[in-house]
Design an enzyme around this catalytic site. Structure first.
Site, PDB file in Angstrom:
ATOM      1  N   ARG A   1       0.890  -1.152   0.069  1.00  0.00           N
ATOM      2  CA  ARG A   1      -0.067  -0.122  -0.142  1.00  0.00           C
ATOM      3  C   ARG A   1       0.861   1.444  -0.031  1.00  0.00           C
ATOM      4  O   ARG A   1       0.600   2.472   0.414  1.00  0.00           O
ATOM      5  CB  ARG A   1      -1.090   0.084   1.223  1.00  0.00           C
ATOM      6  CG  ARG A   1      -2.006  -0.932   1.264  1.00  0.00           C
ATOM      7  CD  ARG A   1      -3.476  -0.413   1.543  1.00  0.00           C
ATOM      8  NE  ARG A   1      -3.405  -0.445   3.305  1.00  0.00           N
ATOM      9  CZ  ARG A   1      -3.570  -1.418   4.066  1.00  0.00           C
ATOM     10  NH1 ARG A   1      -4.155  -2.430   3.776  1.00  0.00           N
ATOM     11  NH2 ARG A   1      -3.509  -1.107   5.511  1.00  0.00           N
TER      12      ARG A   1
ATOM     13  N   ASP B   1      -6.612  -3.528  -7.322  1.00  0.00           N
ATOM     14  CA  ASP B   1      -7.118  -4.054  -6.167  1.00  0.00           C
ATOM     15  C   ASP B   1      -7.341  -5.561  -6.483  1.00  0.00           C
ATOM     16  O   ASP B   1      -7.532  -6.064  -7.412  1.00  0.00           O
ATOM     17  CB  ASP B   1      -8.563  -3.455  -6.012  1.00  0.00           C
ATOM     18  CG  ASP B   1      -8.978  -4.036  -4.731  1.00  0.00           C
ATOM     19  OD1 ASP B   1      -8.898  -3.264  -3.620  1.00  0.00           O
ATOM     20  OD2 ASP B   1      -9.719  -4.827  -4.593  1.00  0.00           O
TER      21      ASP B   1
ATOM     22  N   ARG C   1      -6.796  11.174  -7.044  1.00  0.00           N
ATOM     23  CA  ARG C   1      -7.899  10.085  -7.175  1.00  0.00           C
ATOM     24  C   ARG C   1      -9.221  11.102  -6.611  1.00  0.00           C
ATOM     25  O   ARG C   1     -10.443  10.520  -6.627  1.00  0.00           O
ATOM     26  CB  ARG C   1      -7.710   9.256  -5.882  1.00  0.00           C
ATOM     27  CG  ARG C   1      -7.099   7.781  -6.304  1.00  0.00           C
ATOM     28  CD  ARG C   1      -7.844   7.006  -6.818  1.00  0.00           C
ATOM     29  NE  ARG C   1      -9.401   6.917  -6.238  1.00  0.00           N
ATOM     30  CZ  ARG C   1      -9.673   6.059  -5.380  1.00  0.00           C
ATOM     31  NH1 ARG C   1      -8.512   5.229  -4.587  1.00  0.00           N
ATOM     32  NH2 ARG C   1     -10.965   6.188  -4.828  1.00  0.00           N
TER      33      ARG C   1
ATOM     34  N   TYR D   1     -14.310 -13.142   0.215  1.00  0.00           N
ATOM     35  CA  TYR D   1     -14.979 -12.096  -0.255  1.00  0.00           C
ATOM     36  C   TYR D   1     -16.326 -12.408  -0.974  1.00  0.00           C
ATOM     37  O   TYR D   1     -17.428 -12.002  -0.923  1.00  0.00           O
ATOM     38  CB  TYR D   1     -14.288 -10.899  -1.141  1.00  0.00           C
ATOM     39  CG  TYR D   1     -13.620 -10.015  -0.297  1.00  0.00           C
ATOM     40  CD1 TYR D   1     -14.081  -9.063   0.359  1.00  0.00           C
ATOM     41  CD2 TYR D   1     -12.205 -10.175  -0.356  1.00  0.00           C
ATOM     42  CE1 TYR D   1     -13.127  -8.513   1.155  1.00  0.00           C
ATOM     43  CE2 TYR D   1     -11.112  -9.290   0.184  1.00  0.00           C
ATOM     44  CZ  TYR D   1     -11.979  -8.411   1.192  1.00  0.00           C
ATOM     45  OH  TYR D   1     -11.044  -7.596   1.941  1.00  0.00           O
TER      46      TYR D   1
ATOM     47  N   ARG E   1      -3.484   5.882   0.161  1.00  0.00           N
ATOM     48  CA  ARG E   1      -4.052   7.021   0.822  1.00  0.00           C
ATOM     49  C   ARG E   1      -3.135   7.787   1.945  1.00  0.00           C
ATOM     50  O   ARG E   1      -3.447   9.030   2.215  1.00  0.00           O
ATOM     51  CB  ARG E   1      -5.203   6.447   1.854  1.00  0.00           C
ATOM     52  CG  ARG E   1      -6.361   5.936   0.943  1.00  0.00           C
ATOM     53  CD  ARG E   1      -7.258   5.487   1.922  1.00  0.00           C
ATOM     54  NE  ARG E   1      -6.962   3.988   2.204  1.00  0.00           N
ATOM     55  CZ  ARG E   1      -7.523   3.260   3.145  1.00  0.00           C
ATOM     56  NH1 ARG E   1      -8.880   3.481   3.412  1.00  0.00           N
ATOM     57  NH2 ARG E   1      -6.947   2.014   3.287  1.00  0.00           N
TER      58      ARG E   1
END
Length: 355
Positions: free
Chosen positions: A38, A87, A51, A162, A42
């Protein structure tokens, strides 16, 4: 496209001699290579800026935007490898699974897979389904030069979690109920996901990725016997599917201290270790013939420079004598991490380990 084939292979020689690929191959390195999971995300203000107003899945399908985001941490932190911005659910979206990544929640699947009839949702992935990946990697490798690009995918178990749960879960009760209660359906589900994952990794390697990482983020929820019986075959299928390309294969999961040996058995060249197991103990569990990646606790970065250097020194000391070590965090960069702390960490590791 082999990063292991040497200068005579098809992989660009500029990346072949990088510290990162040398460490993956367990060869002597000029310094311990560093990259972060990552790292493009963010924690970077420049990421948030580009973004702004663009959904996560949409961002992953815009080659020029993917290129910019992937390059940001390389420019800022001087890490030894870039990781492709995407992702783990992108290949599922590409084959038509009705899902979205909801802010603050994560991937949410509209129609969870709970029966054999639901398996019809999972068709094979073709390169045309993810042509934007091929385009983005072409742009990236042209920009990165000597810096290797890591491709990645979600492992079959994590993707299955998921799909069966319908979204993130702490208990995995639906996934485990299928695994225990209908092992044939579970095996067929993971086998299909292994095929999709393999195809997604092949696209990235053929486009120019120098290494790949398989994220089994939630495998730590399993006991070793359950992992061996119900997960290992599918993960092994993925690693075997890309073995002929010769690129280093990395395997990582969270809370997988009890599974490290099995994860190595699946076929990875490099085993990622989270912060719960010291690297000198991890090497005993993994066994010979594998490089290790890790494993600073991401929360240490909030403790100030002196504490970061102390804990980093502990990781480096535990890695003394390893045939191959890639410095990383024991999980992904947390969103509120100070980017400057990451930059200082890269510099510290480089200066402390320079030969």
């Amino acid at each position: 496209m082999s990063a292991n084939a040497g200068p005579s292979g098809h992989q660009p020689t500029a990346t072949y001699n990088s510290a990162f690929l040398k460490a993956c191959r367990r060869e002597p390195v000029p310094h311990t290579p560093v990259w972060f999971m990552r790292q493009a995300g963010r924690s970077l203000p420049e990421y948030l800026k580009v973004r702004e107003g663009i959904g996560m899945l949409d961002s992953c399908m815009r080659p020029e935007l993917v290129t910019e985001i992937t390059l940001q941490p390389v420019r800022r932190h001087h890490v030894d490898a870039a990781i492709y911005f995407s992702d783990i659910v992108v290949p599922l979206k590409a084959i038509g699974i009705d899902l979205d990544i909801k802010p603050g929640v994560g991937p949410v699947v509209e129609k969870p897979i709970r029966s054999r009839a639901d398996l019809a949702q999972l068709r094979d992935l073709t390169p045309e389904d993810v042509s934007y990946v091929t385009e983005a990697i072409g742009l990236l490798t042209a920009e990165l030069g000597e810096t290797p690009l890591i491709g990645f995918a979600g492992a079959p178990f994590t993707l299955a979690s998921y799909l069966v749960e319908g979204g993130p879960s702490r208990t995995y009760e639906n996934a485990k109920a299928m695994m225990y209660g209908d092992p044939e359906l579970w095996a067929d589900l993971l086998d299909r996901l292994a095929g999709i994952t393999s195809a997604f990794l092949k696209v990235q390697i053929e486009a120019g990725a120098s290494a790949v990482q398989l994220f089994d983020s939630w495998a730590g929820a399993l006991a070793p016997a359950d992992y061996r019986r119900s997960v290992l075959p599918a993960s092994t299928k993925v690693f075997r599917a890309v073995e002929s390309y010769g690129v280093p294969r990395i395997h990582f999961g969270v809370g997988t201290g009890e599974l490290l040996g099995l994860m190595a058995e699946a076929g990875a060249d490099v085993v990622g270790v989270d912060w719960r197991v010291p690297l000198d103990e991890a090497v005993r569990r993994v066994g010979p013939g594998k490089a290790l990646q890790g494993n600073l606790d991401p929360t240490v970065l909030f403790a100030g420079t002196e504490a970061v250097e102390t804990k980093t020194r502990e990781v480096l000391d535990a890695a003394t004598g390893l045939e191959g070590h890639i410095f990383n965090l024991g999980h992904g960069v947390m969103p509120s991490t100070d980017p400057d702390a990451l930059t200082r960490l890269v510099e510290y590791v480089h200066t402390q380990t320079v030969k």
